[in-house]
Design a protein around this motif. Structure first.
Motif, PDB file in Angstrom:
ATOM      1  N   ALA A 156       0.823  -1.211   0.000  1.00 47.85           N
ATOM      2  CA  ALA A 156       0.000   0.000   0.000  1.00 47.85           C
ATOM      3  C   ALA A 156       0.854   1.255   0.000  1.00 47.85           C
ATOM      4  CB  ALA A 156      -0.938  -0.001   1.209  1.00 47.85           C
ATOM      5  N   GLU A 157       2.164   1.079   0.127  1.00 46.96           N
ATOM      6  CA  GLU A 157       3.098   2.204   0.168  1.00 46.96           C
ATOM      7  C   GLU A 157       3.923   2.239  -1.121  1.00 46.96           C
ATOM      8  OE1 GLU A 157       4.428   5.457   2.625  1.00 46.96           O
ATOM      9  OE2 GLU A 157       2.855   3.978   2.950  1.00 46.96           O
ATOM     10  N   ILE A 158       4.110   3.415  -1.675  1.00 49.19           N
ATOM     11  CA  ILE A 158       4.976   3.592  -2.845  1.00 49.19           C
ATOM     12  C   ILE A 158       6.364   3.944  -2.332  1.00 49.19           C
ATOM     13  CG2 ILE A 158       5.398   4.920  -4.943  1.00 49.19           C
ATOM     14  CD1 ILE A 158       2.369   5.476  -5.020  1.00 49.19           C
ATOM     15  N   GLY A 162       8.460   9.766  -0.444  1.00 50.66           N
ATOM     16  CA  GLY A 162       8.368  10.719   0.653  1.00 50.66           C
ATOM     17  C   GLY A 162       6.966  11.002   1.128  1.00 50.66           C
ATOM     18  N   ILE A 163       6.032  10.110   0.822  1.00 52.46           N
ATOM     19  CA  ILE A 163       4.621  10.307   1.180  1.00 52.46           C
ATOM     20  C   ILE A 163       4.135   9.097   1.972  1.00 52.46           C
ATOM     21  CG2 ILE A 163       2.276  10.605   0.265  1.00 52.46           C
ATOM     22  CD1 ILE A 163       3.540  11.849  -2.226  1.00 52.46           C
ATOM     23  N   ASP A 164       3.314   9.367   2.970  1.00 50.38           N
ATOM     24  CA  ASP A 164       2.678   8.283   3.719  1.00 50.38           C
ATOM     25  C   ASP A 164       1.437   7.839   2.938  1.00 50.38           C
ATOM     26  OD1 ASP A 164       1.681   6.514   5.573  1.00 50.38           O
ATOM     27  OD2 ASP A 164       1.124   8.043   7.048  1.00 50.38           O
ATOM     28  N   ASN A 168      -0.685   5.389   7.466  1.00 53.24           N
ATOM     29  CA  ASN A 168      -0.552   4.651   8.729  1.00 53.24           C
ATOM     30  C   ASN A 168       0.402   5.341   9.702  1.00 53.24           C
ATOM     31  OD1 ASN A 168       1.932   4.157   7.535  1.00 53.24           O
ATOM     32  ND2 ASN A 168       1.915   1.952   7.930  1.00 53.24           N
ATOM     33  N   GLY A 169       0.876   6.544   9.329  1.00 56.31           N
ATOM     34  CA  GLY A 169       1.763   7.299  10.198  1.00 56.31           C
ATOM     35  C   GLY A 169       3.238   7.095   9.926  1.00 56.31           C
ATOM     36  N   TYR A 170       3.579   6.283   8.913  1.00 62.79           N
ATOM     37  CA  TYR A 170       4.973   5.980   8.611  1.00 62.79           C
ATOM     38  C   TYR A 170       5.234   6.232   7.128  1.00 62.79           C
ATOM     39  CZ  TYR A 170       4.449   3.564  13.052  1.00 62.79           C
ATOM     40  OH  TYR A 170       4.175   3.264  14.355  1.00 62.79           O
ATOM     41  N   ILE A 171       6.144   7.131   6.844  1.00 61.50           N
ATOM     42  CA  ILE A 171       6.446   7.494   5.459  1.00 61.50           C
ATOM     43  C   ILE A 171       7.391   6.463   4.844  1.00 61.50           C
ATOM     44  CG2 ILE A 171       7.549   9.229   3.993  1.00 61.50           C
ATOM     45  CD1 ILE A 171       6.648  11.331   6.029  1.00 61.50           C
ATOM     46  N   ASP A 172       7.006   5.952   3.686  1.00 57.72           N
ATOM     47  CA  ASP A 172       7.843   5.022   2.913  1.00 57.72           C
ATOM     48  C   ASP A 172       8.178   3.741   3.669  1.00 57.72           C
ATOM     49  OD1 ASP A 172       7.896   6.673   0.688  1.00 57.72           O
ATOM     50  OD2 ASP A 172       9.754   7.665   1.266  1.00 57.72           O
TER      51      ASP A 172
END
Length: 414
Positions: A156-158, A162-164, A168-172
């Motif tokens: 679900a994270e790219i 540099g974007i959350d 979920n509160g955690y970037i990258d």
């Protein structure tokens, strides 16, 4: 010192009851006089960092320029929602480890896996599939050829934008998340976390190392820097993070932490979530029953503390021990596993013994996914190999046998 789970639970319940009868104050949740009074709690207090446990059980680490400013601007406005506050502390995690150059590696050296009969379990197509394991340690090289396919990627994270993305509160946090708030002054990268991860789940089809659970997935959450230092607040945040990623087991191959209530409370929260925590006993050659070290000596219901054994199936002299607080032994001397920069090498320590037990737990849980953490722990402890002529100085008197453990769990959970 007896810090058994029942006693700890009674103390916690008593404190809660007393708190319910008394009005909450900044002093009752943040008593600065509690810290540094015991040698076992030695560690450098960070006057500008504070570990906060909220009433719902979750933790944050807050900062302020002075303690008075922290109390006035943060604690007083949030007092009704705060359960406990402690100073964060920086500690140095001591280890007895030995890395051998790649040229010295024997690619057939799997004495640890052979001794605990791992191949019998693999022969039943039990490989740790569908089990996630949190590795709370130093840097894990997620690009290593034997590890990259067994990292639990957060799709679900790219990565790297540099974007959350998943909010979920955690970037990258695509391949885990780094909780090292103070990276130290050097540029060294520790091999420790990568070595631990390889013992647990290295893909044996892609190199020399035979991971205990070669189809389990690793969630890396490093908090120890390249100089083997870290903060307890960062460790707690890492523990909390992997617990939100669906891990069944957490490997904590570190010790020397101060006996802080916040860290103990974090273990309680993991217990409430049904997560098994495997902890290294430590490498000082001491008896934890009389000289406790943390987190090894917390002795929670969901915790297994592991001593280190040799190829001759004896406890190595530098391994910590204890008939009450250390549960079993596992291979821990000259263990071949993954290290950084796509290499393999040997390391020694209870830090290596613990992931053998973690990997064994992943194997058991993949065979009986309906089992509880207590049932998996019980199966592991009941099934150890005990040689009357050379018993280990641990609670079970013996050393891990994963084949027997699987048989035991199948009896407990038909």
């Amino acid at each position: 010192m007896d810090v058994g789970f029942r006693s700890v639970g009674t103390i916690i319940l008593t404190l809660i009851s007393l708190a319910a009868c008394s009005p909450k104050t900044t002093t009752s949740v943040f008593n600065e006089a509690d810290y540094g009074s015991q040698a076992a709690c030695a560690g450098k207090a960070l006057q500008n960092r504070y570990i906060v446990q909220w009433e719902d059980g979750h933790f944050t680490v807050e900062t302020a320029t002075t303690v008075d400013k922290f109390k006035k601007d943060f604690l007083e406005p949030n007092l009704k929602n705060v359960r406990k506050v402690e100073y964060d502390r920086v500690v140095q995690f001591e280890r007895n480890t030995d890395i051998v150059k790649l040229a010295d590696v024997d690619p057939t050296d799997y004495w640890g896996q052979d001794m605990i009969e791992a191949s019998s379990v693999w022969g039943e197509n039990v490989f740790g599939q569908n089990i996630k394991v949190g590795v709370i340690d130093s840097f894990v090289d997620t690009t290593h050829p034997q590890l990259w396919s067994n990292i639990d990627y957060n799709t679900a994270e790219i990565p790297g934008n540099g974007i959350d993305d998943d909010k979920n509160g955690y970037i990258d946090d695509y391949a885990g998340f780094t909780f090292i708030s103070n990276p130290g002054t050097g540029t060294a990268v520790s091999d420790h976390g990568t070595h631990v991860a390889g013992i647990i789940a290295a893909d044996s089809t892609k190199g020399y190392v035979k991971g205990m659970a070669p189809q389990a997935k690793i969630v890396p959450a490093p908090f120890i820097d390249g100089e083997n230092g870290g903060s307890i607040g960062d460790a707690i945040l890492a523990l909390q993070y992997v617990s939100t990623r669906g891990v069944k087991i957490i490997n904590a191959s570190w010790g020397g932490a101060p006996c802080m209530q916040s860290l103990q409370n974090a273990f309680v929260e993991l217990n409430n979530k049904g997560i098994l925590v495997v902890v290294a006993a430590g490498n000082e050659g001491t008896d934890l029953d009389y000289s406790p070290d943390y987190p090894a000596a917390f002795n929670m219901a969901n915790q297994i503390t592991v001593a280190a054994g040799t190829p001759s199936d004896m406890m190595v002299h530098w391994s910590n021990s204890g008939f009450h607080l250390v549960h079993l032994a596992a291979p821990g001397v000259d263990i071949l596993s993954t290290i950084t920069n796509k290499r393999v090498g040997y390391m020694s320590g209870t830090s290596m013994a613990a992931p053998f037990v973690t990997g064994a737990a992943a194997l058991l849980w993949s065979d009986r996914p309906q089992a509880t953490a207590v049932e998996v722990k019980t199966a592991l402890l009941r099934s150890v190999d005990v040689d009357p002529a050379r018993q280990y100085k641990v609670q079970t008197l013996g050393r891990l046998n994963v084949r027997k453990a699987l048989e035991e769990l199948r009896k407990l959970v038909p």
